[in-house]
Design a protein around this motif. Structure first.
Motif, PDB file in Angstrom:
ATOM      1  N   GLU A 129       0.826  -1.202   0.000  1.00 24.40           N
ATOM      2  CA  GLU A 129       0.000   0.000   0.000  1.00 24.40           C
ATOM      3  C   GLU A 129       0.862   1.255   0.000  1.00 24.40           C
ATOM      4  O   GLU A 129       0.595   2.219  -0.724  1.00 24.40           O
ATOM      5  CB  GLU A 129      -0.917  -0.023   1.231  1.00 24.40           C
ATOM      6  CG  GLU A 129      -1.918   1.121   1.304  1.00 24.40           C
ATOM      7  CD  GLU A 129      -1.365   2.358   1.979  1.00 24.40           C
ATOM      8  OE1 GLU A 129      -1.861   3.472   1.696  1.00 24.40           O
ATOM      9  OE2 GLU A 129      -0.401   2.203   2.757  1.00 24.40           O
ATOM     10  N   ARG A 130       1.947   1.253   0.774  1.00 21.84           N
ATOM     11  CA  ARG A 130       2.828   2.415   0.820  1.00 21.84           C
ATOM     12  C   ARG A 130       3.539   2.631  -0.524  1.00 21.84           C
ATOM     13  O   ARG A 130       3.722   3.744  -0.983  1.00 21.84           O
ATOM     14  CB  ARG A 130       3.870   2.229   1.927  1.00 21.84           C
ATOM     15  CG  ARG A 130       3.360   2.415   3.340  1.00 21.84           C
ATOM     16  CD  ARG A 130       2.990   3.874   3.643  1.00 21.84           C
ATOM     17  NE  ARG A 130       1.648   4.212   3.177  1.00 21.84           N
ATOM     18  CZ  ARG A 130       1.224   5.423   2.926  1.00 21.84           C
ATOM     19  NH1 ARG A 130       2.046   6.452   3.064  1.00 21.84           N
ATOM     20  NH2 ARG A 130       0.003   5.668   2.517  1.00 21.84           N
ATOM     21  N   TRP A 131       3.936   1.530  -1.136  1.00 22.07           N
ATOM     22  CA  TRP A 131       4.634   1.626  -2.437  1.00 22.07           C
ATOM     23  C   TRP A 131       3.711   2.206  -3.499  1.00 22.07           C
ATOM     24  O   TRP A 131       4.095   3.094  -4.260  1.00 22.07           O
ATOM     25  CB  TRP A 131       5.124   0.236  -2.836  1.00 22.07           C
ATOM     26  CG  TRP A 131       5.780   0.228  -4.191  1.00 22.07           C
ATOM     27  CD1 TRP A 131       7.036   0.669  -4.511  1.00 22.07           C
ATOM     28  CD2 TRP A 131       5.192  -0.244  -5.397  1.00 22.07           C
ATOM     29  NE1 TRP A 131       7.276   0.503  -5.844  1.00 22.07           N
ATOM     30  CE2 TRP A 131       6.152  -0.062  -6.431  1.00 22.07           C
ATOM     31  CE3 TRP A 131       3.960  -0.802  -5.732  1.00 22.07           C
ATOM     32  CZ2 TRP A 131       5.927  -0.421  -7.751  1.00 22.07           C
ATOM     33  CZ3 TRP A 131       3.722  -1.163  -7.050  1.00 22.07           C
ATOM     34  CH2 TRP A 131       4.668  -0.966  -8.034  1.00 22.07           C
ATOM     35  N   ALA A 177       0.976   4.039  -2.971  1.00 23.09           N
ATOM     36  CA  ALA A 177       0.592   5.405  -2.622  1.00 23.09           C
ATOM     37  C   ALA A 177       1.680   6.394  -3.028  1.00 23.09           C
ATOM     38  O   ALA A 177       1.399   7.472  -3.552  1.00 23.09           O
ATOM     39  CB  ALA A 177       0.312   5.482  -1.120  1.00 23.09           C
ATOM     40  N   LEU A 178       2.936   6.028  -2.788  1.00 24.80           N
ATOM     41  CA  LEU A 178       4.035   6.932  -3.178  1.00 24.80           C
ATOM     42  C   LEU A 178       4.183   7.029  -4.695  1.00 24.80           C
ATOM     43  O   LEU A 178       4.507   8.075  -5.223  1.00 24.80           O
ATOM     44  CB  LEU A 178       5.339   6.444  -2.530  1.00 24.80           C
ATOM     45  CG  LEU A 178       5.413   6.529  -0.991  1.00 24.80           C
ATOM     46  CD1 LEU A 178       6.677   5.883  -0.465  1.00 24.80           C
ATOM     47  CD2 LEU A 178       5.317   7.986  -0.548  1.00 24.80           C
ATOM     48  N   ARG A 179       3.955   5.899  -5.352  1.00 23.86           N
ATOM     49  CA  ARG A 179       4.121   5.904  -6.811  1.00 23.86           C
ATOM     50  C   ARG A 179       3.041   6.719  -7.486  1.00 23.86           C
ATOM     51  O   ARG A 179       3.307   7.426  -8.467  1.00 23.86           O
ATOM     52  CB  ARG A 179       4.101   4.455  -7.315  1.00 23.86           C
ATOM     53  CG  ARG A 179       4.386   4.334  -8.805  1.00 23.86           C
ATOM     54  CD  ARG A 179       4.363   2.899  -9.235  1.00 23.86           C
ATOM     55  NE  ARG A 179       4.627   2.781 -10.654  1.00 23.86           N
ATOM     56  CZ  ARG A 179       4.598   1.646 -11.331  1.00 23.86           C
ATOM     57  NH1 ARG A 179       4.359   0.502 -10.687  1.00 23.86           N
ATOM     58  NH2 ARG A 179       4.842   1.612 -12.638  1.00 23.86           N
ATOM     59  N   GLN A 180       1.805   6.609  -7.012  1.00 26.65           N
ATOM     60  CA  GLN A 180       0.689   7.298  -7.638  1.00 26.65           C
ATOM     61  C   GLN A 180       0.396   8.645  -6.971  1.00 26.65           C
ATOM     62  O   GLN A 180      -0.563   9.333  -7.353  1.00 26.65           O
ATOM     63  CB  GLN A 180      -0.576   6.427  -7.577  1.00 26.65           C
ATOM     64  CG  GLN A 180      -0.400   5.097  -8.303  1.00 26.65           C
ATOM     65  CD  GLN A 180      -1.631   4.204  -8.158  1.00 26.65           C
ATOM     66  OE1 GLN A 180      -2.690   4.666  -7.733  1.00 26.65           O
ATOM     67  NE2 GLN A 180      -1.500   2.937  -8.546  1.00 26.65           N
ATOM     68  N   ASN A 181       1.198   8.966  -5.930  1.00 31.22           N
ATOM     69  CA  ASN A 181       1.023  10.226  -5.222  1.00 31.22           C
ATOM     70  C   ASN A 181      -0.439  10.395  -4.732  1.00 31.22           C
ATOM     71  O   ASN A 181      -1.060  11.417  -4.914  1.00 31.22           O
ATOM     72  CB  ASN A 181       1.402  11.426  -6.120  1.00 31.22           C
ATOM     73  CG  ASN A 181       1.546  12.703  -5.326  1.00 31.22           C
ATOM     74  OD1 ASN A 181       1.808  12.654  -4.106  1.00 31.22           O
ATOM     75  ND2 ASN A 181       1.394  13.832  -5.977  1.00 31.22           N
TER      76      ASN A 181
END
Length: 397
Positions: free
Chosen positions: A388-390, A392-396
């Motif tokens: 989920e963190r990966w 979220a950061l990738r899609q901002n």
């Protein structure tokens, strides 16, 4: 599936939190007019109605994280994957004729059904004829605990048959399995003569009607005493420990006990030849115990073979024994002295509340399967958090 903490399942309702946050971030802002707007050509766009779902996979992951967290806290158990544990009945009987006669029907039925019957003694011997009492009839709370430990290796329903008297309360507690039933009886006919000690300079030492250790020049007229004292002359004790701290701790406790009750105990830290000690406190193994001497052995956990040898698992220091940290060591030593000379042959039974406090049930450990299920759920939970963190950061988002 069962849950040890089912109330935490209400936490699944928190799944609405990531959904609300998700749509809140997608809320369209207000249109702000600026100077060059009129120079832009207006495009014909099809109006969109309803709710537009963006990043749907990320939303699903966040919902799964909340659901898995609630499941982990509720501690699930997949009961269908484990075989039911076969629990047999084991009967432990105090080797007293009165107990056997009182429960002879129950014991006979148990033997007919093939259930195990053991004597409560140093050897915890099995028997198929409870009416035939064993030769060795040593019984005290330490022997009782040793017999319980000996038969509790396998899952079983334990039945105890004992006399209900003050002797049971000589220890702080007795650990029994989770499946446990106590059968007690009271020896109402027994009123033995009470022993006493005759000490020089202290007078007579005995337990009065209020179950308190006292000393006086004469004996209480309201109590029937034996014709001769259980011990006459000065009490002698040997404190023999390798650990200096333990030796000092036990010395201080013995001196406190001697001062409070004016016992005048003569205490040696080195063994004197041709001296028969009444009390030996040590951390060494006792090989050939003298029958008239009380031995207290610390740092060793052995089954008591004779009633005058008491084993203590922990060393008697403030760092290792709660008995010392709480200041109860002198009182405990006093109880051992009273029991050794049988100064309190009190036939009065313990109340039901006292019995419930004395016998402490130890919950049986469940199979390893529940822990494995939780470990797998925890692994999946951590993996979903990382994914989920990966995303979220990738899609901002």
């Amino acid at each position: 599936m069962e849950f040890l903490q089912p109330l935490f399942l209400w936490g699944i309702g928190a799944v609405v939190i990531p959904v609300v946050i998700h749509f809140w971030h997608q809320k369209r802002g207000k249109t702000l007019a600026w100077a060059a707007t009129r120079w832009l050509q207006e495009k014909n766009q099809q109006q969109q109605r309803g709710i537009k779902l963006d990043n749907i996979l990320l939303l699903i992951l966040r919902c799964l994280v909340v659901i898995l967290l609630a499941l982990l806290l509720s501690q699930p158990i997949l009961t269908g994957l484990t075989k039911p544990v076969v629990v047999g009945k084991i009967h432990l009987v105090q080797p007293e004729k009165m107990v056997v006669d009182n429960y002879r029907f129950e014991l006979a039925e148990a033997i007919k059904k093939g259930e195990a019957v053991y004597w409560i003694d140093a050897a915890t011997e099995a028997t198929d004829d409870p009416m035939q009492l064993p030769d060795q009839r040593l019984f005290n709370p330490d022997v009782l605990q040793s017999s319980i430990n000996a038969v509790s290796a396998k899952p079983s329903e334990l039945h105890l048959y004992v006399l209900n008297n003050q002797q049971l309360a000589d220890v702080p507690f007795i650990r029994v399995p989770a499946k446990f039933k106590l059968h007690t009886m009271v020896d109402s006919a027994s009123r033995p003569l009470r022993p006493y000690l005759e000490l020089p300079g202290s007078g007579n030492v005995y337990v009065n009607a209020s179950n308190q250790l006292v000393n006086s020049s004469g004996l209480s007229k309201g109590i029937r005493f034996q014709d001769a004292p259980a011990h006459s002359g000065r009490l002698t004790a040997l404190v023999d420990f390798n650990d200096k701290t333990e030796r000092q701790t036990v010395l201080a406790a013995l001196n406190a006990l001697s001062d409070v009750y004016a016992l005048g105990i003569q205490i040696d830290v080195q063994k004197r030849l041709k001296t028969g000690y009444d009390w030996v406190l040590t951390d060494r193994e006792v090989v050939a115990p003298a029958p008239q001497t009380l031995y207290v052995v610390s740092g060793k956990l052995n089954a008591p073979r004779v009633p005058n040898v008491v084993y203590r698992e922990e060393k008697l220091t403030p760092k290792t024994a709660e008995l010392v940290r709480t200041g109860q060591l002198p009182e405990w030593l006093g109880e051992l002295l009273i029991r050794h000379f049988n100064l309190k042959p009190n036939p009065f039974p313990l109340s039901q509340e006292q019995l419930n406090t004395l016998f402490v049930s130890t919950e049986e450990r469940r199979a390893q399967q529940p822990e494995n299920i939780r470990n797998w759920l925890l692994l999946v939970f951590v993996g979903l958090i990382g994914l989920e963190r990966w995303m979220a950061l990738r899609q901002n988002a």
